[in-house]
Design an enzyme around this catalytic site. Structure first.
Site, PDB file in Angstrom:
ATOM      1  N   GLY A 172       0.839  -1.204   0.000  1.00  0.00           N
ATOM      2  CA  GLY A 172       0.000   0.000   0.000  1.00  0.00           C
ATOM      3  C   GLY A 172       0.871   1.250   0.000  1.00  0.00           C
ATOM      4  N   GLY A 173       0.323   2.311   0.561  1.00  0.00           N
ATOM      5  CA  GLY A 173       1.048   3.585   0.593  1.00  0.00           C
ATOM      6  C   GLY A 173       2.366   3.477   1.333  1.00  0.00           C
ATOM      7  N   GLY A 224      24.124  13.108 -29.738  1.00  0.00           N
ATOM      8  CA  GLY A 224      23.594  13.610 -28.466  1.00  0.00           C
ATOM      9  C   GLY A 224      24.151  12.836 -27.286  1.00  0.00           C
ATOM     10  CB  ALA A 225      24.926   9.271 -26.828  1.00  0.00           C
TER      11      ALA A 225
HETATM   12  C1  HXC Z   1      -3.333  -4.416  11.905  1.00  0.00           C
HETATM   13  C2  HXC Z   1      -2.249  -6.275  11.111  1.00  0.00           C
HETATM   14  C3  HXC Z   1      -2.052  -5.643   9.855  1.00  0.00           C
HETATM   15  C4  HXC Z   1      -2.553  -4.324   9.697  1.00  0.00           C
HETATM   16  C5  HXC Z   1      -1.171  -7.597   9.772  1.00  0.00           C
HETATM   17  N1  HXC Z   1      -1.700  -7.482  11.010  1.00  0.00           N
HETATM   18  N2  HXC Z   1      -1.405  -6.500   9.065  1.00  0.00           N
HETATM   19  N3  HXC Z   1      -2.890  -5.650  12.115  1.00  0.00           N
HETATM   20  N4  HXC Z   1      -3.176  -3.737  10.744  1.00  0.00           N
HETATM   21  N5  HXC Z   1      -2.391  -3.654   8.551  1.00  0.00           N
HETATM   22  C6  HXC Z   1      -1.675  -8.455  12.083  1.00  0.00           C
HETATM   23  C7  HXC Z   1      -2.571  -9.648  11.814  1.00  0.00           C
HETATM   24  O1  HXC Z   1      -3.877  -9.377  12.222  1.00  0.00           O
HETATM   25  C8  HXC Z   1      -1.916 -10.698  12.706  1.00  0.00           C
HETATM   26  O2  HXC Z   1      -2.313 -10.460  14.034  1.00  0.00           O
HETATM   27  C9  HXC Z   1      -0.447 -10.361  12.602  1.00  0.00           C
HETATM   28  O3  HXC Z   1      -0.383  -9.015  12.186  1.00  0.00           O
HETATM   29  C10 HXC Z   1       0.302 -11.207  11.609  1.00  0.00           C
HETATM   30  O4  HXC Z   1      -0.404 -11.155  10.380  1.00  0.00           O
HETATM   31  P1  HXC Z   1      -0.765 -12.471   9.539  1.00  0.00           P
HETATM   32  O5  HXC Z   1      -1.811 -12.087   8.586  1.00  0.00           O
HETATM   33  O6  HXC Z   1      -1.026 -13.606  10.467  1.00  0.00           O
HETATM   34  O7  HXC Z   1       0.619 -12.750   8.807  1.00  0.00           O
HETATM   35  P2  HXC Z   1       0.874 -13.352   7.371  1.00  0.00           P
HETATM   36  O8  HXC Z   1      -0.020 -14.548   7.158  1.00  0.00           O
HETATM   37  O9  HXC Z   1       2.336 -13.543   7.259  1.00  0.00           O
HETATM   38  O10 HXC Z   1       0.405 -12.231   6.350  1.00  0.00           O
HETATM   39  C11 HXC Z   1       1.063 -10.990   6.265  1.00  0.00           C
HETATM   40  C12 HXC Z   1       0.262  -9.968   5.416  1.00  0.00           C
HETATM   41  C13 HXC Z   1      -1.194  -9.899   5.956  1.00  0.00           C
HETATM   42  C14 HXC Z   1       0.267 -10.437   3.959  1.00  0.00           C
HETATM   43  C15 HXC Z   1       0.991  -8.638   5.515  1.00  0.00           C
HETATM   44  O11 HXC Z   1      -1.139  -9.678   7.359  1.00  0.00           O
HETATM   45  C16 HXC Z   1      -1.970  -8.779   5.348  1.00  0.00           C
HETATM   46  O12 HXC Z   1      -2.444  -8.905   4.238  1.00  0.00           O
HETATM   47  N6  HXC Z   1      -2.116  -7.697   6.104  1.00  0.00           N
HETATM   48  C17 HXC Z   1      -2.878  -6.555   5.664  1.00  0.00           C
HETATM   49  C18 HXC Z   1      -2.104  -5.796   4.618  1.00  0.00           C
HETATM   50  C19 HXC Z   1      -2.800  -4.541   4.243  1.00  0.00           C
HETATM   51  O13 HXC Z   1      -3.743  -4.550   3.411  1.00  0.00           O
HETATM   52  N7  HXC Z   1      -2.434  -3.440   4.867  1.00  0.00           N
HETATM   53  C20 HXC Z   1      -3.010  -2.180   4.663  1.00  0.00           C
HETATM   54  C21 HXC Z   1      -2.278  -1.612   3.435  1.00  0.00           C
HETATM   55  S1  HXC Z   1      -2.846  -0.058   3.057  1.00  0.00           S
HETATM   56  P3  HXC Z   1      -2.494 -11.637  15.115  1.00  0.00           P
HETATM   57  O14 HXC Z   1      -3.028 -10.923  16.293  1.00  0.00           O
HETATM   58  O15 HXC Z   1      -3.430 -12.597  14.489  1.00  0.00           O
HETATM   59  O16 HXC Z   1      -1.105 -12.185  15.298  1.00  0.00           O
HETATM   60  C22 HXC Z   1      -1.773   0.908   3.809  1.00  0.00           C
HETATM   61  C23 HXC Z   1      -2.112   2.319   3.620  1.00  0.00           C
HETATM   62  C24 HXC Z   1      -0.953   3.163   3.956  1.00  0.00           C
HETATM   63  O17 HXC Z   1      -0.863   0.516   4.400  1.00  0.00           O
HETATM   64  C25 HXC Z   1      -1.234   4.514   3.399  1.00  0.00           C
HETATM   65  C26 HXC Z   1      -0.057   5.405   3.605  1.00  0.00           C
HETATM   66  C27 HXC Z   1      -0.222   6.629   2.805  1.00  0.00           C
END
Ligand code: HXC
Length: 515
Positions: free
Chosen positions: A170-171, A405-406
């Site tokens: 993501g971001g 040019g290069a």
């Molecule tokens: C809160 C999160 C989290 C998140 C993971 N966890 N991502 N908690 N916010 N964004 C937590 C899970 O709930 C889990 O908690 C623990 O971290 C481990 O995650 P798992 O899913 O069990 O790990 P894994 O199977 O290895 O998968 C990793 C992952 C997946 C692929 C990163 O967690 C995932 O898809 N997360 C969400 C990614 C996402 O969409 N993020 C938002 C992006 S948008 P527990 O308690 O069960 O251990 C963004 C916007 C930013 O970031 C903008 C900035 C401008």
């Protein structure tokens, strides 16, 4: 009482060091990944790490977060040394709530960024995170915004290095993208704006995490990342190596290293390295190795645009940036990827007082519809812009072709090259002999009784007149024609001559480079 106080403190610090606990750490290890603290131990000199804010917790309460307040909030920050030199670090801890970033986590990163900026030392961030902490909503987004702002303000003031050792989605990807160098690890790190599921929903493309944003993709195709490593230890060793070439900030010079006699290459082989035929390739890496301190060339963005080589090296201990056309790949022609790769490197060197050595063997810009439609005009202009605005010492060696040019782009005298030399094999002209003859003698050749013979004769005449460095030398477009074996000595001498170089551009807020 004093004993109780100490016991409580140690209990708290120990708890902070446990991260997400044994099970989460075991899962991290199963994936071939290390914890934030294990990584920092390998990145920094032994016992040099000083932690900041180990006892920070978030203060969010929604979605059950009130009962989940891990010490440190999923990121380890502080400072330490690499090779005895101060660096600042942050390392996201995936074992704590997936390394997700909320307000407190972001504030820790922002504070260490600010320390790095005001004290003038590099910042290295290790990214391993699920992105914005979903439960903290807008607070998380605001956190990223603060980090991006600091990345931008620190750009060109301190070197910023991002090490991707897990998800970066993501971001969140834009913090690394704003930094100077991005490292990735094969198999365990990914970067993408939207993951495979969203891609499938929007464009119906089936793609795995690795195919979408793995280390090979970002070093070899997108150019987002600069270095790829087979595993985390190799990656951290590469980061340590890179730091050894960089100054701490834009007001300092890169560290000087004493050179031992046995690390001086014997350049004699350079006299016979360029093949007699102008169309025969040779390996510019060999040329670099015979010029710079032995083994000192550290290539940057090796996996993309092999037609241009960029990287750091040392010349008698002084760090220089090398930009070199590679005739062994696409004849060394400048295409879009090569122009952008080199432009970025030139700007980094200029921002951080690293003299540039440019080795030229370039037949021109790459022809083709894909190149034209991809904007080779705009992308190539980035390289011209970068060289033109650069005020650091610029030394140029033309080994063979320098056409059109290069020729101008590749740090020519006319765009403020400080010392421009050519080997006797250099061909400095508007274009290569065949192309030139085809254009200026087309009518005569067509009307001739023996077109092939006439063409061969005209090519040979053109070659004699233009395919050498001597016409350019007669106009002062190069400073000297040198024996190739003397190149190292000439460059070292040139660097010494230029040590007090002062040059500045007209005062302005900033230029409007063709982005
Ligand atoms: C809160 C999160 C989290 C998140 C993971 N966890 N991502 N908690 N916010 N964004 C937590 C899970 O709930 C889990 O908690 C623990 O971290 C481990 O995650 P798992 O899913 O069990 O790990 P894994 O199977 O290895 O998968 C990793 C992952 C997946 C692929 C990163 O967690 C995932 O898809 N997360 C969400 C990614 C996402 O969409 N993020 C938002 C992006 S948008 P527990 O308690 O069960 O251990 C963004 C916007 C930013 O970031 C903008 C900035 C401008």
């Amino acid at each position: 009482m004093a004993e109780d106080n100490l016991r409580y403190l140690n209990h708290m610090l120990n708890e902070a060091k446990q991260g997400g606990g044994e099970d989460a750490i075991a899962r991290q290890h199963e994936k071939g990944k290390q914890t934030a603290r294990e990584r920092l131990t390998k990145l920094l000199d032994a016992n040099s790490f000083q932690e900041l804010h180990a006892l920070v917790t978030h203060h969010a309460t929604d979605f059950g977060l009130a009962d989940k307040t891990p010490l440190g909030d999923g990121v380890v920050t502080g400072w330490g040394t690499i090779g005895g030199r101060l660096v600042y670090v942050f390392a996201q801890d995936f074992t704590v709530m997936g390394g997700s970033l909320g307000a407190a986590h972001a504030a820790k990163i922002i504070k260490v960024q600010e320390l790095a900026l005001k004290t003038g030392s590099p910042l290295i961030g290790i990214n391993d995170s699920g992105g914005a902490r979903i439960q903290e909503g807008i607070q998380s987004l605001g956190g990223y915004a603060g980090i991006f702002l600091n990345n931008t303000l620190a750009s060109g003031v301190i070197p910023q290095i991002s090490v991707i050792m897990g998800p970066c989605a993501g971001g969140a990807v834009y913090s690394p993208a704003l930094t100077d160098f991005v490292f990735m690890v094969e198999g365990t790190s990914n970067m993408f704006i939207t993951g495979p599921q969203v891609v499938k929903a929007v464009t119906q493309e089936d793609v795995t995490f690795d195919q979408l944003g793995g280390a090979a993709v970002h070093t070899g195709k997108s150019g987002v990342a600069h270095f790829i490593a087979a595993n985390e230890d190799e990656c951290l060793a590469q980061v340590r190596k890179l730091v050894g070439y960089l100054p701490s900030n834009n007001l300092e010079d890169a560290p000087l290293v004493a050179v031992k006699e046995e690390n001086t290459p014997d350049g004699a082989a350079l006299n016979s390295l360029v093949p007699p035929s102008a169309n025969e390739p040779y390996d510019m890496l060999k040329v670099i190795d015979l010029i710079v301190d032995k083994g000192s060339f550290f290539e940057v963005q090796k996996a993309i645009a092999g037609n241009i080589l960029v990287g750091f090296a040392r010349l008698d201990g002084t760090v220089v940036g090398i930009v070199a056309n590679q005739p062994a790949v696409k004849a060394g022609a400048l295409d879009i990827d090569a122009s952008v790769k080199a432009a970025r490197f030139v700007r980094f060197c200029d921002a951080f007082n690293i003299p540039l050595v440019t080795l030229v063997d370039v037949p021109g810009f790459m022809p083709g519809v894909a190149q034209e439609h991809g904007g080779i005009i705009r992308q190539g202009a980035k390289l011209i812009y970068a060289y033109c605005e650069a005020t650091i010492p610029k030394l140029t060696v033309i080994t063979r072709k320098a056409y059109g040019g290069a020729y101008i782009v590749m740090s020519s005298k006319e765009i403020r090259g400080d010392l421009n030399v050519a080997w006797p094999s250099a061909e400095i002209a508007v274009m290569g002999p065949e192309g030139a003859v085809n254009i200026i003698y087309r009518d005569q050749i067509d009307k001739s009784a023996d077109p092939a013979a006439l063409k061969a004769q005209l090519i040979s005449e053109y070659q004699e007149r233009f395919a050498s460095p001597y016409m350019a030398a007669s106009y002062g477009a190069i400073d000297a024609v040198i024996e190739p074996s003397q190149t190292r000595a000439v460059l070292i001498n040139g660097l010494r001559m230029l040590v007090n170089k002062r040059e500045s551009n007209p005062a302005k807020k900033h230029g409007t480079m063709p982005l």
